[in-house]
Design a protein around this motif. Structure first.
Motif, PDB file in Angstrom:
ATOM      1  N   LEU A 104       6.779  13.481   5.971  1.00 50.87           N
ATOM      2  CA  LEU A 104       6.585  12.330   5.081  1.00 50.87           C
ATOM      3  C   LEU A 104       7.911  11.814   4.535  1.00 50.87           C
ATOM      4  O   LEU A 104       8.073  10.608   4.330  1.00 50.87           O
ATOM      5  N   ALA A 105       8.870  12.701   4.321  1.00 53.59           N
ATOM      6  CA  ALA A 105      10.197  12.234   3.919  1.00 53.59           C
ATOM      7  C   ALA A 105      10.816  11.388   5.032  1.00 53.59           C
ATOM      8  O   ALA A 105      11.434  10.349   4.772  1.00 53.59           O
ATOM      9  N   HIS A 106      10.614  11.829   6.272  1.00 53.42           N
ATOM     10  CA  HIS A 106      11.113  11.066   7.421  1.00 53.42           C
ATOM     11  C   HIS A 106      10.478   9.676   7.459  1.00 53.42           C
ATOM     12  O   HIS A 106      11.181   8.660   7.592  1.00 53.42           O
ATOM     13  N   TYR A 107       9.165   9.616   7.332  1.00 52.24           N
ATOM     14  CA  TYR A 107       8.473   8.329   7.397  1.00 52.24           C
ATOM     15  C   TYR A 107       8.873   7.410   6.240  1.00 52.24           C
ATOM     16  O   TYR A 107       9.143   6.217   6.433  1.00 52.24           O
ATOM     17  N   LEU A 108       8.899   7.949   5.026  1.00 52.05           N
ATOM     18  CA  LEU A 108       9.153   7.108   3.857  1.00 52.05           C
ATOM     19  C   LEU A 108      10.588   6.593   3.794  1.00 52.05           C
ATOM     20  O   LEU A 108      10.881   5.659   3.047  1.00 52.05           O
ATOM     21  N   ASN A 109      11.463   7.184   4.587  1.00 55.09           N
ATOM     22  CA  ASN A 109      12.832   6.669   4.678  1.00 55.09           C
ATOM     23  C   ASN A 109      12.999   5.647   5.804  1.00 55.09           C
ATOM     24  O   ASN A 109      14.082   5.094   5.970  1.00 55.09           O
ATOM     25  N   ASP A 110      11.939   5.415   6.562  1.00 54.50           N
ATOM     26  CA  ASP A 110      11.955   4.430   7.649  1.00 54.50           C
ATOM     27  C   ASP A 110      11.502   3.081   7.080  1.00 54.50           C
ATOM     28  O   ASP A 110      10.369   2.957   6.613  1.00 54.50           O
ATOM     29  N   PRO A 111      12.356   2.058   7.078  1.00 52.08           N
ATOM     30  CA  PRO A 111      11.983   0.758   6.497  1.00 52.08           C
ATOM     31  C   PRO A 111      10.702   0.166   7.086  1.00 52.08           C
ATOM     32  O   PRO A 111       9.940  -0.491   6.361  1.00 52.08           O
ATOM     33  N   HIS A 112      10.450   0.390   8.372  1.00 50.54           N
ATOM     34  CA  HIS A 112       9.245  -0.166   8.995  1.00 50.54           C
ATOM     35  C   HIS A 112       7.995   0.530   8.461  1.00 50.54           C
ATOM     36  O   HIS A 112       6.979  -0.117   8.168  1.00 50.54           O
ATOM     37  N   TYR A 113       8.064   1.849   8.335  1.00 50.59           N
ATOM     38  CA  TYR A 113       6.930   2.571   7.755  1.00 50.59           C
ATOM     39  C   TYR A 113       6.785   2.204   6.287  1.00 50.59           C
ATOM     40  O   TYR A 113       5.672   2.006   5.789  1.00 50.59           O
ATOM     41  N   ARG A 114       7.898   2.073   5.599  1.00 46.05           N
ATOM     42  CA  ARG A 114       7.850   1.773   4.164  1.00 46.05           C
ATOM     43  C   ARG A 114       7.178   0.423   3.905  1.00 46.05           C
ATOM     44  O   ARG A 114       6.483   0.244   2.897  1.00 46.05           O
ATOM     45  N   ALA A 115       7.344  -0.514   4.826  1.00 45.59           N
ATOM     46  CA  ALA A 115       6.674  -1.807   4.676  1.00 45.59           C
ATOM     47  C   ALA A 115       5.155  -1.647   4.776  1.00 45.59           C
ATOM     48  O   ALA A 115       4.402  -2.240   3.999  1.00 45.59           O
ATOM     49  N   LEU A 116       4.706  -0.819   5.728  1.00 48.03           N
ATOM     50  CA  LEU A 116       3.278  -0.538   5.854  1.00 48.03           C
ATOM     51  C   LEU A 116       2.771   0.186   4.606  1.00 48.03           C
ATOM     52  O   LEU A 116       1.698  -0.130   4.084  1.00 48.03           O
ATOM     53  N   PHE A 117       3.534   1.156   4.163  1.00 48.42           N
ATOM     54  CA  PHE A 117       3.168   1.922   2.981  1.00 48.42           C
ATOM     55  C   PHE A 117       2.998   1.004   1.771  1.00 48.42           C
ATOM     56  O   PHE A 117       2.015   1.113   1.028  1.00 48.42           O
ATOM     57  N   SER A 118       3.927   0.104   1.559  1.00 50.63           N
ATOM     58  CA  SER A 118       3.879  -0.788   0.401  1.00 50.63           C
ATOM     59  C   SER A 118       2.662  -1.702   0.457  1.00 50.63           C
ATOM     60  O   SER A 118       1.985  -1.934  -0.557  1.00 50.63           O
ATOM     61  N   GLU A 119       2.364  -2.217   1.635  1.00 50.46           N
ATOM     62  CA  GLU A 119       1.206  -3.093   1.794  1.00 50.46           C
ATOM     63  C   GLU A 119      -0.098  -2.328   1.531  1.00 50.46           C
ATOM     64  O   GLU A 119      -0.999  -2.811   0.839  1.00 50.46           O
ATOM     65  N   ALA A 120      -0.183  -1.134   2.066  1.00 45.19           N
ATOM     66  CA  ALA A 120      -1.377  -0.312   1.867  1.00 45.19           C
ATOM     67  C   ALA A 120      -1.510   0.105   0.408  1.00 45.19           C
ATOM     68  O   ALA A 120      -2.599   0.086  -0.167  1.00 45.19           O
ATOM     69  N   ARG A 121      -0.401   0.484  -0.195  1.00 45.64           N
ATOM     70  CA  ARG A 121      -0.419   0.905  -1.604  1.00 45.64           C
ATOM     71  C   ARG A 121      -0.867  -0.231  -2.514  1.00 45.64           C
ATOM     72  O   ARG A 121      -1.684  -0.027  -3.420  1.00 45.64           O
ATOM     73  N   ASP A 122      -0.358  -1.422  -2.275  1.00 48.28           N
ATOM     74  CA  ASP A 122      -0.718  -2.551  -3.130  1.00 48.28           C
ATOM     75  C   ASP A 122      -2.206  -2.863  -3.037  1.00 48.28           C
ATOM     76  O   ASP A 122      -2.862  -3.161  -4.051  1.00 48.28           O
ATOM     77  N   GLN A 123      -2.750  -2.806  -1.817  1.00 50.21           N
ATOM     78  CA  GLN A 123      -4.187  -3.048  -1.658  1.00 50.21           C
ATOM     79  C   GLN A 123      -4.995  -1.967  -2.378  1.00 50.21           C
ATOM     80  O   GLN A 123      -5.989  -2.250  -3.060  1.00 50.21           O
ATOM     81  N   LEU A 124      -4.574  -0.718  -2.216  1.00 51.70           N
ATOM     82  CA  LEU A 124      -5.255   0.409  -2.858  1.00 51.70           C
ATOM     83  C   LEU A 124      -5.274   0.255  -4.373  1.00 51.70           C
ATOM     84  O   LEU A 124      -6.329   0.380  -5.015  1.00 51.70           O
ATOM     85  N   ARG A 125      -4.140  -0.022  -4.956  1.00 51.12           N
ATOM     86  CA  ARG A 125      -4.042  -0.101  -6.411  1.00 51.12           C
ATOM     87  C   ARG A 125      -4.847  -1.274  -6.969  1.00 51.12           C
ATOM     88  O   ARG A 125      -5.511  -1.142  -8.008  1.00 51.12           O
ATOM     89  N   SER A 126      -4.818  -2.390  -6.271  1.00 48.39           N
ATOM     90  CA  SER A 126      -5.607  -3.548  -6.713  1.00 48.39           C
ATOM     91  C   SER A 126      -7.097  -3.242  -6.671  1.00 48.39           C
ATOM     92  O   SER A 126      -7.847  -3.586  -7.594  1.00 48.39           O
TER      93      SER A 126
END
Length: 425
Positions: free
Chosen positions: A288-310
């Motif tokens: 997960l540290a590897h993925y979260l340091n990847d800008p492409h994965y981080r973009a997916l993560f941010s989009e998913a997180r925002d939908q989840l929190r809303s």
């Protein structure tokens, strides 16, 4: 929150507070019972029951009855997980490379002394045989719900947990559900590489196989196939819990502990050893540290997180910060003693080898695992927390390389707790 402690002050505070914080085996067993369906809190027990009923309903689907063959076909529904969104983004999870990295990270398993392996066997027997009915029921629900995210609800507290279950089954958090499950890196290659037999298959074992009277309710003893090391279910449970913690930092502490509790369930069932659980935790943290340091994965993560929190705020009818608040016994995963439970699961009390320990070095980017939980700390401060709250050196799988030592010893629960003021969430 403004951090008023210098990195040196934080290090001193940690050194004073965490050295003897691990629970003993009897204490860990009692804490596991407090976070089972038999817990004293009616609100917590009701949430556990709601999650189990939702899990059983989804497993059954349109079938006339819930039968064991449904488990073989279990997967998140198209409503729950937005796999089309994830597929359209075309992200390469580099699965083969991550699997090989996991094998290298756990290479020390092959040279462990007999005394450690014997303690490994003794500990699974003790936990398995001493488990209460409530703990066994929790273990069965965890095991047979591996394809879903229902198990995470109880670590969110009664109010947010209920909102999560509603949003999940309504398809309101489909991006997060898809991304989290896709981020699980299979342990199948590592299992074949290490080829270690499961506890209940070892000649002369005393393991009690737990009959399913919870999910399928056919009273068939729960077993598992394939190699034992590392644990595939723990890989799933810890990946899901830690990623959800990154998306909902308001519940970071409880969700991280839930990942450890999921791994503990595998020992309760007698299908895994402590080392299997420890190894999977190490690999998941690294992945997960590897993925979260990847800008492409981080973009997916941010989009998913925002939908989840809303979606969660919508179902809560209030802010996440307020919805995540709970009171005392209704929130066993936030019991301060659970930090000791987490610490215990980092080593399970296995023999510690003495000797001069190398200086603990944080791999580049590893501090990302505390970034969303502690956004007001600098990267250097988060690295300092990781080093100074780490498990003592010498426990099995800490290995001979800095990377092995770090991922075995890093205590996310302690690092987070000691950076927060007393009573803060």
């Amino acid at each position: 929150m403004k951090i008023r402690l210098t990195v040196i002050a934080v290090a001193l505070l940690i050194t004073q507070q965490v050295q003897a914080s691990a629970a003993t085996l009897p204490q860990a067993e009692a804490l596991a019972n407090s976070s089972s369906p038999a817990a004293a809190s009616q609100a917590f027990a009701a949430l556990e029951m709601q999650a189990l009923q939702a899990q059983r309903h989804t497993l059954q689907g349109e079938a006339a009855a819930l039968t064991r063959d449904r488990l073989e076909k279990a997967a998140q529904t198209d409503t729950q997980a937005d796999r089309s969104w994830l597929k359209a983004r075309g992200y390469d999870f580099q699965t083969k490379a991550r699997q090989q990295a996991g094998i290298e990270l756990l290479s020390g398993f092959s040279t462990l002394p007999d005394a450690v392996l014997q303690a490994n066997r003794d500990t699974v027997a003790a936990i398995n045989l001493n488990a209460t009915q409530g703990v066994r029921h929790q273990a069965l629900a965890d095991a047979e719900g591996i394809s879903y995210l229902y198990f995470l609800a109880d670590a969110m507290g009664p109010r947010l947990g209920k909102a999560f279950l509603t949003a999940y089954d309504k398809g309101e958090i489909g991006k997060a559900a898809a991304l989290i499950k896709a981020s699980e890196v299979s342990t199948s290659v590592a299992k074949k590489h290490f080829n270690y037999p499961r506890p209940f298959l070892v000649s002369g074992n005393t393991i009690h196989l737990v009959a399913d009277d919870v999910v399928i309710k056919d009273n068939k003893p729960y077993t598992a196939d394939g190699g034992s090391f590392p644990s595939g279910h723990t890989n799933t449970g810890y990946t899901d819990a830690l990623l959800m913690a990154e998306m909902i930092p308001e519940r970071f502490d409880a969700l991280v502990v839930r990942g450890a509790r999921y791994g503990y369930s595998r020992i309760v069932l007698g299908v895994h050893y402590p080392l299997d659980i420890i190894g999977s935790r190490m690999v998941v943290q690294s992945n997960l540290a590897h993925y979260l340091n990847d800008p492409h994965y981080r973009a997916l993560f941010s989009e998913a997180r925002d939908q989840l929190r809303s979606a969660l705020e919508k179902e809560c009818g209030t802010s996440l910060a307020e919805c995540a608040q709970t009171a005392g016994k209704d929130d066993p995963y936030r019991d301060p003693a659970m930090k000791g439970f987490y610490r215990f699961t980092m080593s399970y009390g296995l023999p510690q080898q003495q000797g001069k320990a190398p200086r603990l070095v944080v791999p580049e980017g590893a501090e990302v695992l505390l970034e969303t939980a502690l956004p007001n700390l600098s990267a250097a401060q988060r690295r300092a927390l990781m080093v100074n709250s780490a498990l003592p050196a010498g426990y099995p799988l800490s290995g001979s390389t800095p990377e092995q030592a770090f991922w075995q010893r890093v205590d996310l629960s302690a690092a987070f707790a000691l950076a927060k003021p007393a009573g803060a969430r």
